[in-house]
Scaffold this active site. Structure first.
Site, PDB file in Angstrom:
ATOM      1  N   ILE A 155      13.670  23.857 -27.987  1.00 16.95           N
ATOM      2  CA  ILE A 155      14.854  23.701 -28.847  1.00 16.95           C
ATOM      3  C   ILE A 155      15.098  24.970 -29.657  1.00 16.95           C
ATOM      4  CG2 ILE A 155      15.847  22.381 -30.763  1.00 16.95           C
ATOM      5  CD1 ILE A 155      14.151  19.964 -29.717  1.00 16.95           C
ATOM      6  N   ASP A 174       6.824  31.850 -34.740  1.00 19.30           N
ATOM      7  CA  ASP A 174       6.105  30.857 -33.943  1.00 19.30           C
ATOM      8  C   ASP A 174       4.671  31.372 -33.812  1.00 19.30           C
ATOM      9  OD1 ASP A 174       7.136  28.604 -31.508  1.00 19.30           O
ATOM     10  OD2 ASP A 174       5.067  29.348 -31.536  1.00 19.30           O
ATOM     11  N   CYS A 206      10.081  23.229 -35.369  1.00 18.49           N
ATOM     12  CA  CYS A 206       8.673  23.106 -34.999  1.00 18.49           C
ATOM     13  C   CYS A 206       8.254  21.642 -35.107  1.00 18.49           C
ATOM     14  CB  CYS A 206       7.813  23.988 -35.907  1.00 18.49           C
ATOM     15  SG  CYS A 206       8.073  23.671 -37.643  1.00 18.49           S
ATOM     16  N   PRO A 207       7.179  21.277 -34.436  1.00 16.70           N
ATOM     17  CA  PRO A 207       6.703  19.899 -34.594  1.00 16.70           C
ATOM     18  C   PRO A 207       6.050  19.713 -35.951  1.00 16.70           C
ATOM     19  CG  PRO A 207       5.256  21.141 -33.111  1.00 16.70           C
ATOM     20  CD  PRO A 207       6.343  22.072 -33.527  1.00 16.70           C
ATOM     21  N   ASN A 212       1.418  21.718 -41.220  1.00 19.97           N
ATOM     22  CA  ASN A 212       2.715  22.169 -41.757  1.00 19.97           C
ATOM     23  C   ASN A 212       3.490  21.091 -42.513  1.00 19.97           C
ATOM     24  OD1 ASN A 212       3.865  20.625 -39.764  1.00 19.97           O
ATOM     25  ND2 ASN A 212       4.547  22.328 -38.497  1.00 19.97           N
ATOM     26  N   ARG A 235      11.281  17.437 -38.216  1.00 19.65           N
ATOM     27  CA  ARG A 235      10.745  16.185 -38.740  1.00 19.65           C
ATOM     28  C   ARG A 235      10.859  16.209 -40.262  1.00 19.65           C
ATOM     29  NH1 ARG A 235      11.451  14.373 -34.522  1.00 19.65           N
ATOM     30  NH2 ARG A 235      10.021  13.388 -33.064  1.00 19.65           N
ATOM     31  N   GLU A 264      12.541   8.403 -43.628  1.00 15.94           N
ATOM     32  CA  GLU A 264      13.643   7.867 -42.814  1.00 15.94           C
ATOM     33  C   GLU A 264      13.329   6.527 -42.153  1.00 15.94           C
ATOM     34  OE1 GLU A 264      13.939  11.177 -39.941  1.00 15.94           O
ATOM     35  OE2 GLU A 264      13.436   9.726 -38.381  1.00 15.94           O
ATOM     36  N   HIS A 296      19.028  11.075 -37.768  1.00 16.41           N
ATOM     37  CA  HIS A 296      18.186  11.404 -36.603  1.00 16.41           C
ATOM     38  C   HIS A 296      18.977  11.229 -35.304  1.00 16.41           C
ATOM     39  CE1 HIS A 296      13.693  11.888 -35.562  1.00 16.41           C
ATOM     40  NE2 HIS A 296      14.411  12.271 -34.524  1.00 16.41           N
TER      41      HIS A 296
HETATM   42  P1  NAI Z   1       8.275  22.468 -28.129  1.00 16.79           P
HETATM   43  O1  NAI Z   1       6.917  21.865 -28.012  1.00 16.79           O
HETATM   44  O2  NAI Z   1       8.964  22.985 -26.918  1.00 16.79           O
HETATM   45  O3  NAI Z   1       8.237  23.666 -29.187  1.00 16.79           O
HETATM   46  C1  NAI Z   1       7.615  23.610 -30.427  1.00 16.79           C
HETATM   47  C2  NAI Z   1       7.315  25.051 -30.838  1.00 16.79           C
HETATM   48  O4  NAI Z   1       6.907  25.020 -32.209  1.00 16.79           O
HETATM   49  C3  NAI Z   1       6.181  25.678 -30.032  1.00 16.79           C
HETATM   50  O5  NAI Z   1       6.584  26.948 -29.558  1.00 16.79           O
HETATM   51  C4  NAI Z   1       5.044  25.796 -31.042  1.00 16.79           C
HETATM   52  O6  NAI Z   1       4.226  26.924 -30.798  1.00 16.79           O
HETATM   53  C5  NAI Z   1       5.818  25.932 -32.331  1.00 16.79           C
HETATM   54  N1  NAI Z   1       5.065  25.589 -33.526  1.00 16.79           N
HETATM   55  C6  NAI Z   1       4.017  24.739 -33.662  1.00 16.79           C
HETATM   56  N2  NAI Z   1       3.616  24.715 -34.958  1.00 16.79           N
HETATM   57  C7  NAI Z   1       4.410  25.589 -35.622  1.00 16.79           C
HETATM   58  C8  NAI Z   1       4.495  26.004 -36.969  1.00 16.79           C
HETATM   59  N3  NAI Z   1       3.672  25.519 -37.912  1.00 16.79           N
HETATM   60  N4  NAI Z   1       5.453  26.892 -37.307  1.00 16.79           N
HETATM   61  C9  NAI Z   1       6.293  27.376 -36.390  1.00 16.79           C
HETATM   62  N5  NAI Z   1       6.268  27.022 -35.086  1.00 16.79           N
HETATM   63  C10 NAI Z   1       5.336  26.126 -34.724  1.00 16.79           C
HETATM   64  O7  NAI Z   1       9.147  21.359 -28.869  1.00 16.79           O
HETATM   65  P2  NAI Z   1      10.727  21.200 -28.864  1.00 16.79           P
HETATM   66  O8  NAI Z   1      11.142  20.367 -27.713  1.00 16.79           O
HETATM   67  O9  NAI Z   1      11.370  22.525 -29.074  1.00 16.79           O
HETATM   68  O10 NAI Z   1      10.935  20.301 -30.182  1.00 16.79           O
HETATM   69  C11 NAI Z   1      10.609  20.775 -31.467  1.00 16.79           C
HETATM   70  C12 NAI Z   1      10.602  19.610 -32.443  1.00 16.79           C
HETATM   71  O11 NAI Z   1      11.931  19.131 -32.622  1.00 16.79           O
HETATM   72  C13 NAI Z   1       9.822  18.377 -31.961  1.00 16.79           C
HETATM   73  O12 NAI Z   1       8.438  18.491 -32.227  1.00 16.79           O
HETATM   74  C14 NAI Z   1      10.443  17.287 -32.770  1.00 16.79           C
HETATM   75  O13 NAI Z   1       9.745  17.154 -33.994  1.00 16.79           O
HETATM   76  C15 NAI Z   1      11.868  17.779 -33.048  1.00 16.79           C
HETATM   77  N6  NAI Z   1      12.871  17.004 -32.325  1.00 16.79           N
HETATM   78  C16 NAI Z   1      13.874  16.419 -33.041  1.00 16.79           C
HETATM   79  C17 NAI Z   1      14.855  15.679 -32.410  1.00 16.79           C
HETATM   80  C18 NAI Z   1      15.978  15.058 -33.184  1.00 16.79           C
HETATM   81  O14 NAI Z   1      16.717  14.230 -32.621  1.00 16.79           O
HETATM   82  N7  NAI Z   1      16.189  15.426 -34.429  1.00 16.79           N
HETATM   83  C19 NAI Z   1      14.818  15.466 -30.965  1.00 16.79           C
HETATM   84  C20 NAI Z   1      13.758  16.164 -30.284  1.00 16.79           C
HETATM   85  C21 NAI Z   1      12.811  16.895 -30.969  1.00 16.79           C
END
Ligand code: NAI
Length: 341
Positions: A155, A174, A206-207, A212, A235, A264, A296
């Site tokens: 994302i 990252d 980020c997750p 964090n 989140r 939430e 959300h």
């Molecule tokens: P992804 O797993 O592809 O990427 C997450 C990235 O965050 C990774 O590159 C990781 O190295 C990095 N990361 C981990 N800890 C970190 C930190 N403390 N600081 C900075 N970067 C850090 O996940 P994706 O698909 O990009 O999703 C990211 C987050 O978006 C999900 O974990 C979820 O919480 C959120 N999300 C929200 C949605 C919504 O509807 N609002 C829907 C889908 C995801």
């Protein structure tokens, strides 16, 4: 044939899963109830519990599932911060949907940014009331401004590319930088503190991890530019709401776009319009004209829902037909002997 108990199931889940289930013909029961220790009993007689982001799988819930012989926890999400993984060990396997549409979420983050910047949410109300005054709706050119993207997974990278399309300078942080991609797209990786210092807009992708929680708090906000815009589609617990409210009040934070909120679970995805909202922080956020809260919904596109249903059912098929865990939770092995694919 697998029997699936789906929690927090809305009509749209029913519609998209019914469509994708035509190839499988699985027995799916759609329960509107969110998952908690009381509603967990609905899983009796099922081998799969299918959960969404606000269904907390606590130890108590895992005990109930294990007691009923539920074998698989199928997450309809990428994030898994709502799952007590220790409580699953030796009892339940887990699969998730690691990516269903990075575009859906990144495009929603952009929608929040553009709305807050150009104040279209306020313009909409004004013109509907025949108020055609534009004072108070002043925005800024995004072109040439600096955006900071925290987390460059699927994302975050999509978000960076969109913002580069607007000719913004894009900083990223990252712990596992994708250097080649960054070079190709003109994105500059920097330390997190530098990102905070230089960005006009900070967007979180980020997750949520134990490390964090509350990464955006009084001390990190203090590093940011005066009037910074903060956008969170990651989140809720990434931001300490009390500190954000204080910074909004002082004007340090100029705008906040929140698709997620710390507390939430008690509110999002439900119609509370006839109830008294008892969460003072949420009420205060909703009262600010420069705060935009969405419930959300960043994931909520046709494409994403289709992918969530398709990948979830395929995860279930591979688990029961081939003994494979195709999309595991990273670093989690329940120890049940199933093979991570
Ligand atoms: P992804 O797993 O592809 O990427 C997450 C990235 O965050 C990774 O590159 C990781 O190295 C990095 N990361 C981990 N800890 C970190 C930190 N403390 N600081 C900075 N970067 C850090 O996940 P994706 O698909 O990009 O999703 C990211 C987050 O978006 C999900 O974990 C979820 O919480 C959120 N999300 C929200 C949605 C919504 O509807 N609002 C829907 C889908 C995801």
């Amino acid at each position: 044939m697998p029997r699936i108990a789906m929690f927090d199931a809305k009509q749209y889940d029913h519609d998209f899963f019914a469509q994708e289930n035509r190839d499988h013909g699985y027995d799916i029961s759609f329960f509107e109830a969110k998952l908690n220790p009381e509603t967990a009993v609905l899983a009796e007689g099922f081998d799969t519990a299918c959960v969404f982001v606000n269904d907390s799988v606590t130890r108590e819930v895992a005990d109930v599932f294990a007691g009923y012989g539920v074998k698989l926890l199928a997450l309809r999400s990428a994030g898994y911060n709502h799952i007590d993984l220790d409580a699953l060990k030796g009892r339940l396997d887990a699969v998730r949907v690691p990516a269903y549409s990075p575009h859906a979420v990144a495009e929603h983050a952009l929608a929040l940014i553009l709305t807050l910047n150009r104040k279209t949410h306020r313009a909409y109300s004004r013109t509907r009331d025949s108020n055609f005054a534009i004072s108070g709706l002043l925005g800024f050119d995004m072109h040439g401004k600096c955006a900071g993207v925290v987390g460059t997974g699927q994302i975050g990278r999509t978000m960076c590319e969109i913002l580069r399309g607007l000719k913004m300078n894009v900083l990223a942080y990252d712990p596992y930088p994708a250097d080649e991609w960054a070079q190709e797209h003109g994105v500059e990786y920097v330390k997190l503190t530098e990102l905070y210092k230089r960005s006009d807009i900070v967007s979180l992708h980020c997750p949520l991890t134990p490390e964090n929680v509350h990464m955006i708090d009084r001390s990190t906000i203090a590093m940011m530019k005066d009037g910074v815009m903060i956008v969170n589609t990651g989140r809720g617990k990434l931001i300490r709401t009390e500190d954000l409210l204080e910074a909004l009040r002082s004007g340090k934070v100029g705008a906040a776009g929140l698709d997620v909120y710390e507390e939430e679970t008690d509110f999002f995805f439900e119609d509370h319009s006839s109830n008294i909202i008892t969460d003072d922080n949420l009420l205060r956020l909703l009262a600010y004209p420069n705060v935009l809260v969405t419930s959300h919904q960043a994931f909520f596109t046709r494409e994403a829902l289709t992918n969530i249903a398709r990948i979830t059912l395929e995860n279930v098929r591979l688990y029961f037909d081939e003994g494979r865990i195709e999309n595991p939770i990273p670093d989690f092995d329940a120890g049940t002997g199933r093979v991570n694919g």
